[in-house]
Design a protein around this motif. Structure first.
Motif, PDB file in Angstrom:
ATOM      1  N   GLU C  27      -6.472 -27.436   1.836  1.00 28.50           N
ATOM      2  CA  GLU C  27      -5.100 -27.600   2.315  1.00 28.50           C
ATOM      3  C   GLU C  27      -5.056 -27.905   3.804  1.00 28.50           C
ATOM      4  OE1 GLU C  27      -3.961 -23.964   0.704  1.00 28.50           O
ATOM      5  OE2 GLU C  27      -2.863 -24.829  -0.977  1.00 28.50           O
ATOM      6  N   GLU C  28      -6.150 -27.627   4.480  1.00 25.86           N
ATOM      7  CA  GLU C  28      -6.222 -27.879   5.923  1.00 25.86           C
ATOM      8  C   GLU C  28      -7.481 -28.687   6.224  1.00 25.86           C
ATOM      9  OE1 GLU C  28      -4.035 -27.015   8.180  1.00 25.86           O
ATOM     10  OE2 GLU C  28      -2.755 -26.010   6.693  1.00 25.86           O
ATOM     11  N   PRO C  29      -7.452 -29.458   7.314  1.00 24.96           N
ATOM     12  CA  PRO C  29      -8.686 -30.136   7.721  1.00 24.96           C
ATOM     13  C   PRO C  29      -9.792 -29.109   7.941  1.00 24.96           C
ATOM     14  CG  PRO C  29      -6.812 -30.958   8.990  1.00 24.96           C
ATOM     15  CD  PRO C  29      -6.318 -29.779   8.201  1.00 24.96           C
ATOM     16  N   HIS C  70     -10.566 -34.675   7.269  1.00 21.23           N
ATOM     17  CA  HIS C  70      -9.619 -34.646   6.149  1.00 21.23           C
ATOM     18  C   HIS C  70      -9.437 -36.041   5.568  1.00 21.23           C
ATOM     19  CE1 HIS C  70      -6.641 -35.638   9.394  1.00 21.23           C
ATOM     20  NE2 HIS C  70      -6.129 -36.380   8.449  1.00 21.23           N
TER      21      HIS C  70
END
Lengths: 211, 268, 211
Positions: C27-29, C70
Motif C-alpha cells: 500500500e506504500e512505496p 512503487h
C-alpha cells in the motif's frame, strides 16, 4: 518508413497500455464493457487476452472473475502477503503465578485461582497461557454458575521437562528450598505493579470477593 | 472605494495554481490599481514591475524600478487606497536608495547604494527563480493527478505470533511466592513507651498550679524522655491542654500558625 | 537435465516474481531494504533493476522515488485516467512558493522562507504542506532562538515524480547562479522591519536572524 501494419501494431500497443493502466488504477474489478466505455468505446477483448497472456507466470496476473477483470498477486505467492513474525516473549509474573497455581491445583476455576493468588486475574492472563498452549479449559465445575475449570496440557509438561505433574516439588520441598520464606511485601507489590505496566491486558485489581 | 492591501492573507487559499501576476492582466493603470490586492507584499509588486521592463532580471534598471514603485504608491495614496505598512516601509527604503544612488560618490555610506541596489536585484532574482521553480514543480506528472498507484492493492500484512518463554524455576518460585504471600500472618505489636492522656492531664494540671505566668507546651514534657516517648507526651499534653481549656482551668495562646503554644492557669 | 545455471535462473526468476508481487500488493512505496526484509533477507536490487526494465514502456511502470519503489501508471496515459479521479487539492500560490523554497533550499527556517518571499507566511500555509505529507519539521537550527527548520519528505519526491532532490527542475543552474546560497542576514533584518507591523493576525514570534 512506417507501413500500415506498423501503425496497426502501435495502435494495438497503445490500447494494450491503456487497458493495463486502467485496470491497474481501478479500485474495483471491471467488465470489458466498462473498460471499453472508459477508453472511448475501443474494443478491448483482444487486448485483455493479450495482457493476460503477458502476465501469465509472473508475480502478478490478470484474471477474469465473473466477467470482471482485475490484477491480483499470483496465487502461489499469496504467502508473501501475509508474513508471520515470531516474537519470543517472557511470561509476565502474573501469568507465571497463574500457570503455577493451575499446575499445582488443577483443575481450578478462575475464582479459585484468584482466591489462592489474593488478587484478581485479568482475562488476558489466561488467554496468554492458552495461546502458549500450556493451559486448556477442562470443562465446567458442577456448582452454581458452572464456572469453567482449567488444567495444564501435555505441551506444558513437555516445555518444562516434566514427565508428570507429580514431579513438581511439594510444599515441604519448597519450604526446604527457602521458596516459602516470606518475601518482601514491597518487592512483590513493585513487581506486580511492573506486571501491570508491561502487559496492558494483564491488569490486576484488588479482589472484590474471593470465594 | 477602499481596497486594503493585505499581503498573502488576501489570496484565496484555493487560488489558481498556474497563477499569473495580477499585472499580467492589468494593461492600464486603473486596472492595475484594482488588482493591487493580489500582490503578496512589496517584493512581489517589485518583481512584477521588474518583469515589465522586459529584460533579464540581471539587467533591470533599479532606478527605473524605484521610480515605478514610488509612483504606484503615490497614486494609490492619491486614490485613498489603504496601503499596508510594509508597502510604505519599502517605499521609504526605496526613496532612500534612490537619493543615495543620485548622491555624489564621496558622500556615500557603507554599504554603498550600488551594493544595496545589487542586493535588491538579487532578492528579485531569488524570488523570481523560486516562482518559476514552483510553476515547473506543479507542472510535473504528479502522483494522484497524472499518474496513479494501484487502485486496490491487497496490502502486505505482518502477523505477529508470540512464542512464550518461562522456565521451571520461575514457575516453582512463583508458586512459592504466592504461598508465602497469602499465608496467614500473625501480627504482634511491641510494647512502646507512651504517655497516656490521664497521666498527661495530671502532669499538666499539677505543673500549671505552681506557675502564674505563661508556659510553653514544650516545658510540660518530661525533660529526659527518648524521642518516641517525647512525641507521645507532646500529643497527650496537647490534648490535655485543650481539655483543661475546655474545663475553664487554663488559658491557651498561640501568636502565629505553627508558633509555640502557651498555657496559663486561670485562678478561680 | 537441469544445469546449475538453469537453477540460478529459476531462483532469480522466483525472486523477481516475489519482488513484483510484493510491490504490487504494497500500500506504500517500499525501500529495497524493506522489500528484502519482507522476503526473508534476499538481495533485491538486481531484481528491482530487472523489473524496472521489464515494465519500461508499458502502461504501468516501476519507479524509484527517494529510495522507495512503487508501481504507477505511465504519465502519458494521464488523459485516460484523470477524468474519473477526484483532483488532488489545489494549492494556493503562497503554498506552492513555500514548497518550492523548502525543496530547493532545504533545510530552511521560516524566517529564511519569509526573507526570500518578502512577506510573512501564514501559519496555515506550512500546515497545508505538512498535512499533504510533503514537508516535515527537520529539527532546529543551532542559532539564537533555535528556529525550527523544514525539509521535504519522501512523499514529496513520490508525488512530484522525482528520484531525488537532484532531479528538481533547474536546481543545478540555480545553484550555479548563486540563487540558492544561504540567505543574507541584513536582508532578513531589513525585510523584517517592514513585516512586523504588517499583520497582527499573523502572530509569529518575531523571526530571529537567520544564518
Amino acid at each position: 518508413m512506417t507501413t500500415p501494419e506498423d501503425q496497426d501494431d502501435r495502435a494495438q500497443d497503445d490500447l494494450l497500455r491503456a487497458v493495463e493502466a486502467t485496470l491497474f488504477a481501478a479500485e474495483e474489478p471491471m467488465t470489458a464493457e466498462a473498460i471499453s466505455t472508459h477508453l472511448g468505446g475501443a474494443e478491448v477483448r483482444e487486448a485483455l487476452r493479450e495482457l493476460a497472456a503477458h502476465y501469465e507466470g509472473r508475480g502478478v496476473e490478470l484474471v477474469e472473475r465473473g466477467r470482471r477483470w482485475h490484477f491480483q498477486t499470483a496465487p502461489d505467492l499469496a504467502h508473501l502477503l501475509r508474513r508471520e513474525r515470531e516474537e519470543v516473549r517472557r511470561l509476565s509474573r502474573a501469568a507465571t503465578e497463574v500457570l503455577a497455581i493451575i499446575a499445582y491445583h488443577e483443575p481450578v476455576s478462575r475464582a479459585e485461582i484468584e482466591s489462592i493468588r489474593g488478587v484478581q486475574t485479568a482475562k488476558g492472563t489466561l488467554d496468554v497461557l492458552m495461546e502458549a498452549g500450556w493451559v486448556r479449559a477442562a470443562g465446567r465445575r458442577e456448582v452454581p454458575g458452572r464456572p469453567v475449570i482449567y488444567a495444564t496440557t501435555p505441551d506444558f509438561l513437555a516445555h518444562f521437562g516434566l514427565k508428570s505433574r507429580k514431579e513438581l516439588p511439594g510444599i515441604d520441598e519448597l519450604r526446604a528450598a527457602g521458596l516459602l520464606d516470606p518475601v518482601d511485601d514491597e518487592m512483590v507489590a513493585m513487581e506486580l505493579a511492573g506486571d501491570q505496566q508491561s502487559e496492558a491486558s494483564d491488569e490486576e485489581t484488588p479482589p472484590e470477593t474471593a470465594d | 472605494m477602499t481596497v486594503e492591501i493585505i499581503p498573502d492573507a488576501a489570496l484565496p487559499l484555493d487560488g489558481e495554481e498556474e497563477w499569473e501576476g495580477p499585472g499580467a492582466v492589468a494593461t492600464d493603470d486603473n486596472a492595475l490599481y484594482l488588482e493591487l490586492e493580489g500582490w503578496e507584499g512589496p517584493l512581489d509588486l517589485l518583481l512584477d514591475l521588474a518583469r515589465r521592463q522586459k529584460v533579464d532580471l540581471r539587467r533591470i534598471s533599479i532606478l527605473a524600478l524605484v521610480d515605478q514603485y514610488l509612483s504606484y504608491i503615490e497614486r494609490a495614496e492619491a486614490l485613498r487606497l489603504e496601503l499596508a505598512a510594509d508597502y510604505l516601509v519599502m517605499a521609504a527604503w526605496l526613496a532612500y536608495l534612490k537619493s543615495a544612488l543620485l548622491l555624489p560618490k564621496d558622500e556615500q555610506e557603507d554599504p554603498s547604494p550600488e551594493e544595496l541596489a545589487l542586493r535588491l536585484q538579487l532578492r528579485l532574482q531569488r524570488l523570481g527563480a523560486m516562482r518559476e521553480a514552483a510553476a515547473r514543480l506543479m507542472a510535473r506528472d504528479r502522483l494522484g493527478r497524472e499518474v496513479f498507484r494501484r487502485g486496490a492493492p491487497e496490502g502486505l500484512r505482518v502477523d505477529r505470533k508470540n512464542r512464550w518463554q518461562c522456565d521451571w524455576f520461575a514457575l516453582v518460585q512463583a508458586y512459592g511466592q504466592v504461598k508465602a504471600r497469602t499465608a496467614p500472618v500473625v501480627h504482634m505489636v511491641r510494647e512502646r513507651a507512651v504517655m497516656t492522656l490521664e497521666s498527661a492531664l495530671q502532669r499538666v494540671s499539677s505543673m500549671l498550679g505552681v506557675r502564674l505566668d505563661w508556659m510553653e507546651l514544650q516545658e510540660f514534657l518530661p525533660p529526659h524522655a527518648d524521642v518516641q516517648l517525647r512525641r507521645s507526651a507532646l500529643a497527650s499534653s496537647f490534648v490535655a491542654a485543650l481539655e483543661l481549656a475546655r474545663l475553664g482551668k487554663a488559658e491557651l495562646a498561640q501568636d502565629e500558625i505553627f508558633g509555640p503554644l502557651r498555657l496559663k492557669a486561670i485562678k478561680q
